[in-house]
Design a protein around this motif. Structure first.
Motif, PDB file in Angstrom:
ATOM      1  N   THR A  64       0.793  -1.174   0.070  1.00  0.00           N
ATOM      2  CA  THR A  64       0.105  -0.003   0.043  1.00  0.00           C
ATOM      3  C   THR A  64       1.042   1.219  -0.074  1.00  0.00           C
ATOM      4  O   THR A  64       2.075   1.146   0.498  1.00  0.00           O
ATOM      5  CB  THR A  64      -0.915   0.087   1.163  1.00  0.00           C
ATOM      6  OG1 THR A  64      -0.191   0.114   2.457  1.00  0.00           O
ATOM      7  CG2 THR A  64      -1.842  -1.331   1.304  1.00  0.00           C
ATOM      8  N   ASN A  65       0.257   2.221  -0.588  1.00  0.00           N
ATOM      9  CA  ASN A  65       0.995   3.634  -0.622  1.00  0.00           C
ATOM     10  C   ASN A  65      -0.147   4.580  -0.207  1.00  0.00           C
ATOM     11  O   ASN A  65      -0.937   5.086  -1.121  1.00  0.00           O
ATOM     12  CB  ASN A  65       1.684   4.006  -1.991  1.00  0.00           C
ATOM     13  CG  ASN A  65       2.312   5.355  -1.913  1.00  0.00           C
ATOM     14  OD1 ASN A  65       2.041   6.090  -1.056  1.00  0.00           O
ATOM     15  ND2 ASN A  65       3.232   5.587  -3.057  1.00  0.00           N
ATOM     16  N   GLY A  66      -0.472   4.575   1.129  1.00  0.00           N
ATOM     17  CA  GLY A  66      -1.529   5.312   1.463  1.00  0.00           C
ATOM     18  C   GLY A  66      -2.721   4.902   1.115  1.00  0.00           C
ATOM     19  O   GLY A  66      -3.144   3.611   1.482  1.00  0.00           O
ATOM     20  N   ASN A  67      -3.634   5.193   0.332  1.00  0.00           N
ATOM     21  CA  ASN A  67      -4.881   4.600  -0.251  1.00  0.00           C
ATOM     22  C   ASN A  67      -4.948   4.047  -1.414  1.00  0.00           C
ATOM     23  O   ASN A  67      -5.703   3.940  -2.402  1.00  0.00           O
ATOM     24  CB  ASN A  67      -6.038   5.761  -0.218  1.00  0.00           C
ATOM     25  CG  ASN A  67      -6.279   5.774   1.495  1.00  0.00           C
ATOM     26  OD1 ASN A  67      -6.531   5.137   2.105  1.00  0.00           O
ATOM     27  ND2 ASN A  67      -6.337   7.467   1.543  1.00  0.00           N
ATOM     28  N   LYS A  68      -3.464   4.056  -2.135  1.00  0.00           N
ATOM     29  CA  LYS A  68      -3.405   3.460  -3.336  1.00  0.00           C
ATOM     30  C   LYS A  68      -2.457   2.060  -3.323  1.00  0.00           C
ATOM     31  O   LYS A  68      -2.023   1.848  -2.318  1.00  0.00           O
ATOM     32  CB  LYS A  68      -2.431   4.600  -4.384  1.00  0.00           C
ATOM     33  CG  LYS A  68      -3.067   5.687  -4.361  1.00  0.00           C
ATOM     34  CD  LYS A  68      -2.004   6.593  -5.142  1.00  0.00           C
ATOM     35  CE  LYS A  68      -2.946   8.145  -5.234  1.00  0.00           C
ATOM     36  NZ  LYS A  68      -1.975   8.961  -5.514  1.00  0.00           N
ATOM     37  N   VAL A  69      -2.361   1.193  -4.296  1.00  0.00           N
ATOM     38  CA  VAL A  69      -1.647   0.189  -4.499  1.00  0.00           C
ATOM     39  C   VAL A  69      -0.336   0.244  -5.174  1.00  0.00           C
ATOM     40  O   VAL A  69      -0.376   1.141  -6.237  1.00  0.00           O
ATOM     41  CB  VAL A  69      -2.504  -1.204  -4.857  1.00  0.00           C
ATOM     42  CG1 VAL A  69      -2.886  -0.893  -6.338  1.00  0.00           C
ATOM     43  CG2 VAL A  69      -1.740  -2.314  -4.902  1.00  0.00           C
ATOM     44  N   GLU A  70       0.549  -0.141  -4.985  1.00  0.00           N
ATOM     45  CA  GLU A  70       1.830  -0.117  -5.874  1.00  0.00           C
ATOM     46  C   GLU A  70       2.557  -1.401  -5.849  1.00  0.00           C
ATOM     47  O   GLU A  70       2.543  -2.162  -4.751  1.00  0.00           O
ATOM     48  CB  GLU A  70       2.860   1.018  -5.153  1.00  0.00           C
ATOM     49  CG  GLU A  70       3.210   0.834  -3.942  1.00  0.00           C
ATOM     50  CD  GLU A  70       4.379   1.948  -3.432  1.00  0.00           C
ATOM     51  OE1 GLU A  70       4.281   3.106  -4.193  1.00  0.00           O
ATOM     52  OE2 GLU A  70       5.237   1.728  -2.750  1.00  0.00           O
ATOM     53  N   PHE A  71       3.352  -1.681  -6.925  1.00  0.00           N
ATOM     54  CA  PHE A  71       4.097  -2.862  -7.078  1.00  0.00           C
ATOM     55  C   PHE A  71       5.587  -2.394  -7.191  1.00  0.00           C
ATOM     56  O   PHE A  71       5.942  -1.315  -7.845  1.00  0.00           O
ATOM     57  CB  PHE A  71       3.681  -3.544  -8.523  1.00  0.00           C
ATOM     58  CG  PHE A  71       2.159  -3.850  -8.403  1.00  0.00           C
ATOM     59  CD1 PHE A  71       1.880  -4.705  -7.332  1.00  0.00           C
ATOM     60  CD2 PHE A  71       1.468  -3.334  -9.353  1.00  0.00           C
ATOM     61  CE1 PHE A  71       0.287  -5.032  -7.733  1.00  0.00           C
ATOM     62  CE2 PHE A  71       0.092  -3.444  -9.394  1.00  0.00           C
ATOM     63  CZ  PHE A  71      -0.545  -4.334  -8.546  1.00  0.00           C
ATOM     64  N   VAL A  72       6.578  -3.402  -6.571  1.00  0.00           N
ATOM     65  CA  VAL A  72       8.038  -3.084  -6.497  1.00  0.00           C
ATOM     66  C   VAL A  72       8.689  -4.297  -6.586  1.00  0.00           C
ATOM     67  O   VAL A  72       8.285  -5.234  -6.444  1.00  0.00           O
ATOM     68  CB  VAL A  72       8.079  -2.418  -5.091  1.00  0.00           C
ATOM     69  CG1 VAL A  72       7.607  -3.198  -3.977  1.00  0.00           C
ATOM     70  CG2 VAL A  72       9.694  -1.849  -4.835  1.00  0.00           C
ATOM     71  N   SER A  73       9.811  -3.851  -7.302  1.00  0.00           N
ATOM     72  CA  SER A  73      10.739  -5.057  -7.577  1.00  0.00           C
ATOM     73  C   SER A  73      11.781  -5.139  -6.371  1.00  0.00           C
ATOM     74  O   SER A  73      12.222  -3.791  -5.805  1.00  0.00           O
ATOM     75  CB  SER A  73      11.706  -4.509  -8.609  1.00  0.00           C
ATOM     76  OG  SER A  73      12.803  -5.443  -8.701  1.00  0.00           O
ATOM     77  N   LEU A  74      12.010  -6.173  -6.180  1.00  0.00           N
ATOM     78  CA  LEU A  74      12.616  -6.152  -4.683  1.00  0.00           C
ATOM     79  C   LEU A  74      14.336  -6.199  -4.780  1.00  0.00           C
ATOM     80  O   LEU A  74      15.007  -6.187  -3.594  1.00  0.00           O
ATOM     81  CB  LEU A  74      12.294  -7.591  -3.891  1.00  0.00           C
ATOM     82  CG  LEU A  74      10.907  -7.638  -3.369  1.00  0.00           C
ATOM     83  CD1 LEU A  74      10.361  -8.990  -2.510  1.00  0.00           C
ATOM     84  CD2 LEU A  74      10.449  -6.491  -2.441  1.00  0.00           C
TER      85      LEU A  74
END
Length: 442
Positions: free
Chosen positions: A284-294
């Protein structure tokens, strides 16, 4: 025509009762101060009175809204002014930190003050009004505007996406606060730590400064973020592929999710099932969704593809949306690579570059705060103008209402005296007529 004694007496009684009724009505008018004692006296005037009273009541509510909005905007203006002072102080510390004669201990001393200023700014962003509502949270005024994400150590926006507005006139509304995402969040950045849209929050700018002062130059992770409000989850029927430098995960969301945390949990569960938990992650990023490479460094990439239209529209992503970490600074693993085309920067060069970017971003942050204060000032001026208009409307309407329903005391008193004289005359006439009898002359 012959008139019987009983009839003559009844006529006299009727006349006196009629005069008494008139006097009673006039007396009630004098005691109430109203022309019409009941709607039947003048139906059109009664309807007019109701309309005028309703208009006055509604305008009085507008005035109450103006009073409440003015108080909230004054609180916001004070918070914005204090925020500007924080940013100005951070700029002074950043310029001081760029002094090449400072050693690591000196920089850590500056970092301590910067950390305190970050907390102060977070407190200002979470300022409450007199009702205990967070003034920068918009339509989610009971939620803190910014909270620290324990996973990333960053302040994230938790407020709403819509400004609250109160009606201050028949066709006019004024927002009683600004969204924290507009004031502190979406600020143009020149830093390599900026978001994929070229922006970053004031808090991330200050955190980057704090990390640089500590000599902590974190390598980047590629990240993509949706731009839709997903606090209350997502309906079922979404499918998409996540592609990172470590591989691909195919996600299918058939169930309905009632909140963002449940949505992220399900996505991460499918990523883990497909053996990609060490390569990518949803968060989560606040009220949004995000995808991240680890992974970090020059090989870190993340991309969304083969997404159905439903997911793209409702989560705020675009088909083929991707991001990659830049090559400005390489971690130790990257430095082992023999790639002559990639320039390797020294720690001091990265430090100076980061602080230079911070200075530029702080100027953008000050511009954002100034724009917000300008908007607040314009709204306060609008409140003053509308308040004067409402005051005049109430005075004019009350004048019309008074002319419609209020009694003319001079006329009513004169009429009462005349009716009293008429009653007395009727009483005297009745007593005289009552004594008339043929038997008195026999």
């Amino acid at each position: 025509m012959r008139i019987s004694t009983a009839w003559a007496q009844q006529l006299g009684v009727n006349a006196m009762q009629a005069q008494q009724a008139k006097m009673s009505k006039t007396q009630m008018q004098l005691s109430s101060g109203l022309k019409q004692l009941s709607p039947s006296d003048d139906p059109s005037a009664a309807a007019r009175v109701l309309d005028l009273e309703k208009s006055i009541e509604k305008t009085s509510q507008y005035q109450a809204n103006i009073f409440a909005t003015r108080g909230r905007l004054n609180i916001e203006e004070s918070a914005l002014e204090s925020s500007e002072n924080v940013i100005i102080r951070v700029k002074e510390l950043t310029v001081q930190a760029l002094n090449g004669t400072l050693n690591a201990s000196d920089r850590l001393a500056i970092k301590q003050e910067v950390d305190q200023l970050i907390q102060e700014l977070a407190g200002l962003a979470n300022t409450k009004n007199a009702n205990g509502e967070f003034i920068f949270s918009g339509d989610l005024s009971n939620e803190p505007t910014y909270v620290m994400d324990p996973d990333t150590g960053k302040y994230v926006y938790q407020g709403g996406v819509h400004q609250r507005a109160l009606p201050i006139g028949p066709e006019r509304q004024v927002a009683d606060g600004d969204l924290g995402s507009n004031v502190f969040e979406n600020i143009a950045s020149v830093s390599r730590y900026k978001n994929e849209d070229g922006k970053r929050s004031i808090f991330n700018t200050l955190q980057a400064l704090s990390d640089s002062l500590a000599g902590d130059f974190k390598p980047q992770q590629a990240t993509i973020t949706g731009d839709r409000f997903l606090r209350y989850g997502l309906a079922g029927g979404s499918s998409f592929d996540l592609v990172s430098d470590g591989g691909t995960a195919s996600i299918a969301l058939t169930a309905e999710f009632t909140n963002l945390d449940a949505l992220v949990t399900e996505i991460n569960s499918q990523i883990e099932t497909q053996g990609m938990k060490n390569s990518m992650q949803a968060r989560t990023n606040g009220n949004k969704v995000e995808f991240v490479s680890l992974t970090t460094g020059i090989n870190s990439t993340i991309k969304i593809q083969n997404a159905n239209v439903f997911f793209l529209d409702n989560a705020g992503f675009e088909e083929g949306q991707s991001n990659a970490a830049d090559n400005v600074f390489l971690n130790e693993d990257d430095l082992r690579l023999n790639k002559p085309e990639i320039r390797r920067f020294s720690t001091e060069e990265v430090y100076n570059a980061n602080l230079g970017n911070v200075l530029t971003d702080l100027d953008s942050a000050l511009d954002s705060l100034l724009q917000a204060r300008t908007s607040v000032g314009a709204r306060l001026r609008a409140l003053d103008d509308q308040e004067s208009q409402n005051d005049k409307f109430i005075i004019d309407t009350r004048s019309t209402l008074s002319a419609t329903q209020d009694l003319d005391y001079a006329e009513a008193i004169s009429r009462f005296n005349l009716q009293q004289m008429s009653l007395q005359a009727a009483q005297q006439a009745f007593s005289q007529v009552q004594r008339l009898s043929l038997f008195n002359y026999l």
